[in-house]
Design an enzyme around this catalytic site. Structure first.
Site, mmCIF file in Angstrom:
data_model
loop_
_atom_site.group_PDB
_atom_site.id
_atom_site.type_symbol
_atom_site.label_atom_id
_atom_site.label_comp_id
_atom_site.label_asym_id
_atom_site.label_seq_id
_atom_site.Cartn_x
_atom_site.Cartn_y
_atom_site.Cartn_z
ATOM 1 N N ALA A 66 0.868 -1.178 0.000
ATOM 2 C CA ALA A 66 0.000 0.000 0.000
ATOM 3 C C ALA A 66 0.904 1.228 0.000
ATOM 4 C CB ALA A 66 -0.883 -0.009 1.239
ATOM 5 N N GLY A 112 0.408 -4.962 0.780
ATOM 6 C CA GLY A 112 -0.767 -5.016 -0.093
ATOM 7 C C GLY A 112 -0.494 -5.726 -1.412
ATOM 8 N N GLU A 115 -0.827 -9.264 -0.579
ATOM 9 C CA GLU A 115 -2.256 -9.479 -0.296
ATOM 10 C C GLU A 115 -3.077 -9.531 -1.594
ATOM 11 O OE1 GLU A 115 -2.066 -6.256 2.640
ATOM 12 O OE2 GLU A 115 -3.170 -7.567 3.996
ATOM 13 N N GLU A 135 4.293 -5.183 7.406
ATOM 14 C CA GLU A 135 3.527 -4.116 8.067
ATOM 15 C C GLU A 135 3.914 -3.886 9.525
ATOM 16 O OE1 GLU A 135 2.275 -6.241 5.913
ATOM 17 O OE2 GLU A 135 0.789 -5.255 4.634
#
Ligand code: COA
Length: 260
Positions: A66, A112, A115, A135
């Site tokens: 992200a 992300g 993910e 993270e």
């Protein structure tokens, strides 16, 4: 449709969606997630598209996570909304798409990015790919489904090891752990994905959509996957694809599926 941060191209029933922010290692900002949502939604309704391959542009990254710059000053409410919106628009959306999605990891697949790959139905990685959920090194947890989908694929122990150490693993380790389906060279990554897609295209689209719903049902709270399977199996008998598939078998010819 024209996009700023992604590229789409369709050939022989295969749509390739390329995340195209190479200078930011294809990090997922809000706009990119929105564009990906539009592209996946369009692919789902486009009869020319039978399988989707999602990859990253450049040699270095699939997606490096992200976009950290975008959420650095977020409040608790904004953080909650970031996770909920992203899951609805992209990560759950991809997992529940009725058309097969193959994740082609061509480099860093972090946060992300991993993910997104976890949301895909099949994952292929080149041997230069590095995967991880870093993270906790930023003081957050994976918020795009990673705590759930990673454990579903590699088991609770390996998932917690990856999440708690924040370490990256190699594509070879990922293959060994069952995180990816295939490990290739960088040069053969797309060839392998196209080979898989080309085979899938010869099968019944309506049965494939049914199979995706059944497999996903196992991971939905309060849903009995076996009951979903019985219902989906029954529905298959009412499809044109079922008539065509069984007739073609008996007539010793290749089926011509319409997805109806
Ligand atoms: N969000 C925002 N920008 C990112 C990013 C991310 N997740 N990952 C990389 N970038 C940007 C960098 O800020 C840099 O931009 P700049 O040139 O404007 O400074 C550019 O992409 C290149 O990254 P850089 O860090 O210089 O490359 P590197 O080869 O030294 O390191 C990584 C590569 C992947 C190890 C490193 O970029 C990294 O750790 N990224 C963050 C990974 C992460 O924590 N993801 C989870 C986010 S929740």
């Amino acid at each position: 449709m024209s996009y700023e941060n992604i590229l789409t191209a369709t050939e022989n029933g295969i749509q390739t969606i390329t995340i195209n922010r190479p200078d930011k290692l294809n990090a997922l900002n809000k706009q990119t997630i929105g564009e990906l949502n539009q592209a996946f939604a369009a692919a789902e309704t486009d009869s020319q598209v039978r399988v989707i391959i999602v990859t990253g542009s450049g040699q270095k990254a699939f997606v490096a996570g992200a976009d950290i710059a975008e959420f650095v000053n977020f409040s608790v409410e904004q953080g909650t909304a970031l996770s909920a919106d992203g899951q609805a628009k992209l990560f759950d959306f991809v997992q529940n798409l009725s058309k097969p999605v193959i994740g082609a990891m061509n480099g860093f697949a972090l946060g992300g990015g991993l993910e997104l790959a976890l949301s895909c139905h099949i994952r292929v990685a080149s041997n230069n790919a590095k995967m991880g959920l870093p993270e906790v090194s930023l003081g957050v947890i994976p918020g795009y489904g990673g705590t759930q989908r990673l454990a579903q694929l590699v088991g609770r122990g390996k998932a917690l090891e990856m999440i708690m150490t924040a370490d990256m693993i190699t594509a070879e380790d990922a293959l060994h752990w069952g995180l990816i389906n295939y490990c290739t060279t960088p040069e053969t990554l797309m060839t392998k994905c196209i080979e898989l897609a080309t085979k899938i295209i010869t099968r019944s689209p309506s049965a494939i959509a049914s199979a995706i719903r059944c497999v996903n049902a196992n991971y939905k709270d309060g849903v009995n996957g076996f009951e979903v399977e019985i219902a989906e199996f029954g529905k298959n008998f009412g499809t044109a694809d079922f008539k065509e598939g069984t007739t073609a078998f008996l007539e010793k010819r290749k089926p011509n599926f319409t997805g109806k």
